[in-house]
Design a protein around this motif. Structure first.
Motif, short mmCIF file in Angstrom:
data_model
loop_
_atom_site.label_atom_id
_atom_site.label_comp_id
_atom_site.label_asym_id
_atom_site.label_seq_id
_atom_site.Cartn_x
_atom_site.Cartn_y
_atom_site.Cartn_z
N MET A 197 -5.57 -15.01 -22.59
CA MET A 197 -5.54 -15.04 -20.94
C MET A 197 -6.98 -16.39 -20.36
SD MET A 197 -6.52 -12.93 -17.71
CE MET A 197 -5.47 -11.75 -17.68
N SER A 198 -6.06 -17.76 -20.27
CA SER A 198 -7.42 -19.07 -19.94
C SER A 198 -7.24 -18.67 -18.71
CB SER A 198 -5.66 -20.16 -19.51
OG SER A 198 -5.54 -19.84 -17.83
N GLU A 199 -8.56 -19.12 -18.28
CA GLU A 199 -9.42 -19.29 -17.37
C GLU A 199 -9.48 -19.89 -16.16
OE1 GLU A 199 -13.36 -21.87 -16.63
OE2 GLU A 199 -13.04 -21.91 -17.54
N SER A 200 -8.16 -20.33 -15.86
CA SER A 200 -7.27 -20.73 -14.42
C SER A 200 -6.77 -18.58 -14.55
CB SER A 200 -6.54 -21.24 -14.49
OG SER A 200 -5.62 -21.15 -15.44
N GLU A 201 -6.48 -18.76 -15.19
CA GLU A 201 -5.55 -17.21 -14.59
C GLU A 201 -6.54 -16.03 -14.82
OE1 GLU A 201 -3.29 -16.28 -18.57
OE2 GLU A 201 -1.52 -17.48 -17.81
N ASN A 202 -7.82 -16.44 -15.70
CA ASN A 202 -8.06 -15.29 -15.40
C ASN A 202 -9.30 -15.29 -14.32
OD1 ASN A 202 -10.70 -13.35 -16.68
ND2 ASN A 202 -11.94 -14.33 -16.66
N SER A 203 -9.76 -16.17 -13.37
CA SER A 203 -9.98 -16.10 -12.10
C SER A 203 -9.45 -16.39 -10.81
CB SER A 203 -10.59 -17.94 -11.72
OG SER A 203 -9.11 -18.90 -11.56
N GLY A 204 -7.87 -15.59 -11.91
CA GLY A 204 -7.20 -16.27 -10.48
C GLY A 204 -7.01 -13.73 -10.44
N PHE A 205 -7.12 -13.48 -11.52
CA PHE A 205 -6.97 -12.62 -12.00
C PHE A 205 -7.80 -11.32 -10.83
CE2 PHE A 205 -7.54 -8.10 -13.59
CZ PHE A 205 -6.81 -7.41 -14.12
N ILE A 206 -9.20 -12.38 -11.28
CA ILE A 206 -10.71 -11.51 -10.62
C ILE A 206 -10.18 -12.05 -8.86
CG2 ILE A 206 -12.80 -12.15 -10.01
CD1 ILE A 206 -12.75 -12.96 -13.07
N GLY A 207 -9.94 -13.65 -8.77
CA GLY A 207 -9.45 -12.68 -6.65
C GLY A 207 -8.88 -11.88 -6.76
N HIS A 208 -7.80 -11.91 -6.76
CA HIS A 208 -6.75 -10.71 -6.57
C HIS A 208 -7.27 -9.71 -6.49
CE1 HIS A 208 -3.18 -12.74 -6.69
NE2 HIS A 208 -2.62 -13.34 -7.18
N LEU A 209 -8.36 -8.79 -7.78
CA LEU A 209 -9.10 -7.88 -7.63
C LEU A 209 -10.56 -7.88 -6.97
CD1 LEU A 209 -10.20 -7.30 -11.33
CD2 LEU A 209 -8.05 -6.22 -10.11
N ILE A 210 -10.50 -8.47 -6.25
CA ILE A 210 -11.92 -9.05 -4.83
C ILE A 210 -10.69 -9.24 -3.95
CG2 ILE A 210 -13.10 -10.64 -3.44
CD1 ILE A 210 -13.73 -11.68 -6.19
N GLU A 211 -9.29 -9.42 -3.25
CA GLU A 211 -8.69 -9.20 -2.42
C GLU A 211 -8.35 -7.65 -2.43
OE1 GLU A 211 -4.46 -11.24 -0.61
OE2 GLU A 211 -4.84 -10.76 -2.38
N LEU A 212 -8.00 -7.01 -3.23
CA LEU A 212 -7.44 -5.62 -2.59
C LEU A 212 -8.48 -5.29 -3.03
CD1 LEU A 212 -5.24 -3.96 -3.74
CD2 LEU A 212 -5.99 -2.84 -5.98
N ARG A 213 -9.62 -5.01 -3.47
CA ARG A 213 -10.86 -4.19 -2.85
C ARG A 213 -11.11 -4.67 -1.22
NH1 ARG A 213 -16.89 -6.67 -3.85
NH2 ARG A 213 -15.57 -8.43 -2.50
N ASP A 214 -11.38 -6.26 -0.64
CA ASP A 214 -11.41 -5.95 0.35
C ASP A 214 -10.23 -4.95 1.70
OD1 ASP A 214 -14.03 -7.77 -0.11
OD2 ASP A 214 -12.81 -9.26 0.02
N ARG A 215 -8.84 -5.08 1.05
CA ARG A 215 -8.35 -5.35 2.09
C ARG A 215 -8.48 -3.29 2.26
NH1 ARG A 215 -4.87 -7.88 4.18
NH2 ARG A 215 -4.56 -10.12 2.96
N ILE A 216 -9.23 -2.17 0.84
CA ILE A 216 -8.89 -1.18 0.20
C ILE A 216 -10.24 -0.82 1.67
CG2 ILE A 216 -9.68 1.51 -0.82
CD1 ILE A 216 -8.52 -0.47 -2.71
N ILE A 217 -11.38 -1.69 1.43
CA ILE A 217 -12.60 -0.78 2.59
C ILE A 217 -11.55 -1.73 3.65
CG2 ILE A 217 -14.64 -2.34 3.08
CD1 ILE A 217 -15.00 -2.80 -0.13
N LYS A 218 -11.45 -2.46 4.30
CA LYS A 218 -10.75 -2.63 6.18
C LYS A 218 -10.05 -1.45 6.16
CE LYS A 218 -10.20 -7.84 5.37
NZ LYS A 218 -10.09 -9.16 5.88
N ALA A 219 -9.09 -0.72 4.67
CA ALA A 219 -8.66 0.18 5.53
C ALA A 219 -9.45 1.44 5.64
CB ALA A 219 -7.45 0.42 4.68
N LEU A 220 -10.60 1.41 4.68
CA LEU A 220 -11.62 2.57 4.60
C LEU A 220 -12.02 2.49 6.04
CD1 LEU A 220 -12.06 3.37 1.16
CD2 LEU A 220 -10.47 4.78 2.75
N LEU A 221 -11.98 1.49 6.68
CA LEU A 221 -13.31 0.94 7.53
C LEU A 221 -12.74 1.49 9.04
CD1 LEU A 221 -14.91 -2.40 7.10
CD2 LEU A 221 -15.66 0.04 7.50
N SER A 222 -10.59 1.64 9.25
CA SER A 222 -10.47 1.31 9.96
C SER A 222 -9.92 3.59 10.48
CB SER A 222 -8.94 0.84 9.94
OG SER A 222 -7.81 2.05 8.31
N VAL A 223 -10.26 3.83 9.11
CA VAL A 223 -10.11 5.54 9.04
C VAL A 223 -11.12 5.14 9.87
CG1 VAL A 223 -9.78 7.71 7.50
CG2 VAL A 223 -8.28 5.72 7.91
#
Length: 248
Positions: free
Chosen positions: A1-27
């Motif tokens: 996996m290239s560096e750009s692909e790795n950074s993109g994958f990490i970015g998706h994980l960070i976004e997923l984490r943030d959205r999960i946190i927002k969903a839990l906060l809404s509850v």
């Protein structure tokens, strides 16, 4: 996996984490807003049972902590149910950037329909099914028996019914998605209708309390929703074919 692909994958994980946190906060926000009214919420949900009880009969608590934890638990589930639109909004926000424009046009109505159908299932259960079931059960017992339902047992009973009917009412959405993705076709579903009828009653048996009345009251709407899903999927398939012909 290239560096750009790795950074993109990490970015998706960070976004997923943030959205999960927002969903839990809404509850959490909804729960904190409702917890003061926990007893009132329980009283509202228990009203169909209270109206069905014989004269001078009341609900009881067999556990010392039940008067506190039963309304508390119910309020938590109500908060989760009420937060579903915001949770699905977070899911949509995460998936939408990777979808084509025609996929967005298809999935957005399905997403909105799934929310409406879930709430419709719970409303149907509360206003139609519960009075019938509870009226039946409280009327068929021996005359010498004093009916005093436990509040924790009743909570488990209604939560199971709410969840079962909420999920069951998603059948049209499920059929639309299956036909849209190419997993099956409307004609194939029509051909398998006898097997689906049997399967619906089997599923209703597992989702509802062990009595024929509850199973039937869930199975019949599921079959009607199945037929509705076939009709809607057929209409969408015709529109998709027309659009493809126009594009060609």
């Amino acid at each position: 996996m290239s560096e750009s692909e790795n950074s993109g994958f990490i970015g998706h994980l960070i976004e997923l984490r943030d959205r999960i946190i927002k969903a839990l906060l809404s509850v959490l926000v909804i729960f904190l807003s409702l917890v003061y009214f926990a007893n009132d919420i329980y009283a509202f949900v228990a009203n169909p049972l209270v109206l069905s009880l014989p004269e001078n009969a009341t609900m009881i608590a067999t556990d010392v902590t039940a008067p506190f934890f039963a309304p508390f638990k119910l309020t938590l589930f109500v908060s989760l149910f009420l937060a579903i639109p915001f949770i699905l909004h977070q899911v949509w926000g995460f998936l939408a950037p990777g979808l084509y424009q025609h996929e967005k046009r298809m999935l957005m109505p399905i997403l909105l329909s799934s929310i409406v159908l879930f709430y419709a299932g719970i409303a149907f259960c509360y206003f139609v099914v519960m009075p019938i079931i509870l009226g039946f059960f409280t009327a068929v017992g021996p005359t010498m028996m004093t009916l005093s339902p436990d509040i924790s047992s009743y909570l488990a009973f209604i939560l199971k019914l709410f969840f079962a009917f909420g999920i069951a009412f998603e059948i049209p959405v499920a059929i639309m998605l299956l036909c849209w993705s190419g997993v099956t076709t409307t004609q194939s579903l029509r051909d398998k209708r006898p097997y689906i009828v049997v399967g619906v009653f089997v599923v209703a048996m597992f989702l509802t309390p062990p009595d024929v009345l509850s199973q039937t009251l869930l199975a019949v709407p599921m079959l009607l929703l199945f037929e509705m899903g076939i009709i809607l999927a057929g209409i969408y398939s015709k529109k998709s074919q027309q659009q493809e012909m126009n594009n060609e």
